[in-house]
Design an enzyme around this catalytic site. Sequence first.
Site, short mmCIF file in Angstrom:
data_model
loop_
_atom_site.label_atom_id
_atom_site.label_comp_id
_atom_site.label_asym_id
_atom_site.label_seq_id
_atom_site.Cartn_x
_atom_site.Cartn_y
_atom_site.Cartn_z
CD GLU A 76 38.11 39.84 34.03
OE1 GLU A 76 37.69 38.96 33.29
OE2 GLU A 76 39.22 40.62 33.38
CG LEU A 77 40.04 45.69 39.39
CD1 LEU A 77 41.43 44.96 39.25
CD2 LEU A 77 40.26 47.09 38.91
#
Length: 420
Positions: free
Chosen positions: A86-87
């Site tokens: 996600e990052l």
Amino acid sequence: MSTSYSFLLAGRELDVFLSFSGKIALDVDFGYDLSRNGIKAFKSESWKESSFKPIDLRTLEALTESKVAVVMTSDEEVSSVGFLEELIVIIEFQEKRSLTVIPVFLTKHPLDVEKVSQIFPERAKIWRTAIAKLDNIAAQYSFSRNLAVMHGTHRIKQIADDIRLMFLSSASSDFKGLAGMDRHMKALYALLALESDEKVRTIGIWGSSGVGKTTLARYTYAEISVKFQAHVFLENVENMKEMLLPSENFEGEDLRSVNHEMNEMAEAKQKHRKVLLIADGVNNIEQGKWIAENANWFAPGSRVILITQEKSLLVQSGVNHVYEVGSLRYDEALQLFSRFAFKQPYPSPDFERLSVRAVQLAGFLPVTIRLFGSFLTGRDKEEWEATLLKLNAKQGKDIKEVWKIMEALEDKDIVEASQR
């Protein structure tokens, strides 16, 4: 990454995307201070995922809808592959200038991805690169480091207030230039009668789905909330009656134990403060009547705004001051479409006929016009013709169906972002 996000970003419905490195970071209660300021947040659960897989579509949609991503990390060893993947996408969005990223570190220590990198060595380099970029972004924000050194509640409130100021400072540029906004605000200010502190006044805003009721209410909230001692923008009033209990139930009680979203209103009620309460999504008479009848809990000069699709609901709830948000006028609709399709007030001469057709297919609804304009920008006439032909066959569909059609027409898959 070759994916185009522009048409997705035009349909934004969220404000803040909350990303967490793990459960310890998740335990920091951020959502309350955001929601009480009318900021709609999405709490990601990607941190729960320990195996490698692409980000789920709902999370990716929430990210594309958001203007700000707050990434909260602790000193725990990162075991969440989901958070790291996600990052990567969050950083890519930030680099494309479609997202503001605010890192919040719970300690001074950097994230440790050593063990998880041993399990997925092929992803180690890109994870470490994303973390390094997050550290670089953090240098812009004085509150990113040392959160744990100070009192947690105080620091979280400070960060939430900073985010609120960020949204308020951009409210005029985001909303005021929208077609029809000046006309709506002039009429709404007349109903609000802010110069009068004689009594509590309840106002109703109604109109069909996608016509811009919530946009108008959000702009109003940003403009006038500073005039009140307490204020809240409720996204969902489904359980409001249970949340805001009679005042005697609060005497001698810690207000923090009650539902977070209503703490501000409960305290304002107890202390007889001047309040601004905006309740979106009022969908039955019981809700409307209950809010309107109990508005007198607050001090004179308070304002309560109910938002619904049904005028009859407002009338039966006893709301006397009512404003209808109708569809855009022809010139307003064309101006709004041109702003997104051509980045100018009027259509290019070669595309004027097609622009008129697009506005008509959008039903003069702002949210649909923004989607159409953003999707068509930069495309040639042949693509415009093909797109409008397909949309013409789907007339009458609600905005979610239109969104799916737009996604189907896009030849690149947004999920690529999570697989790089």
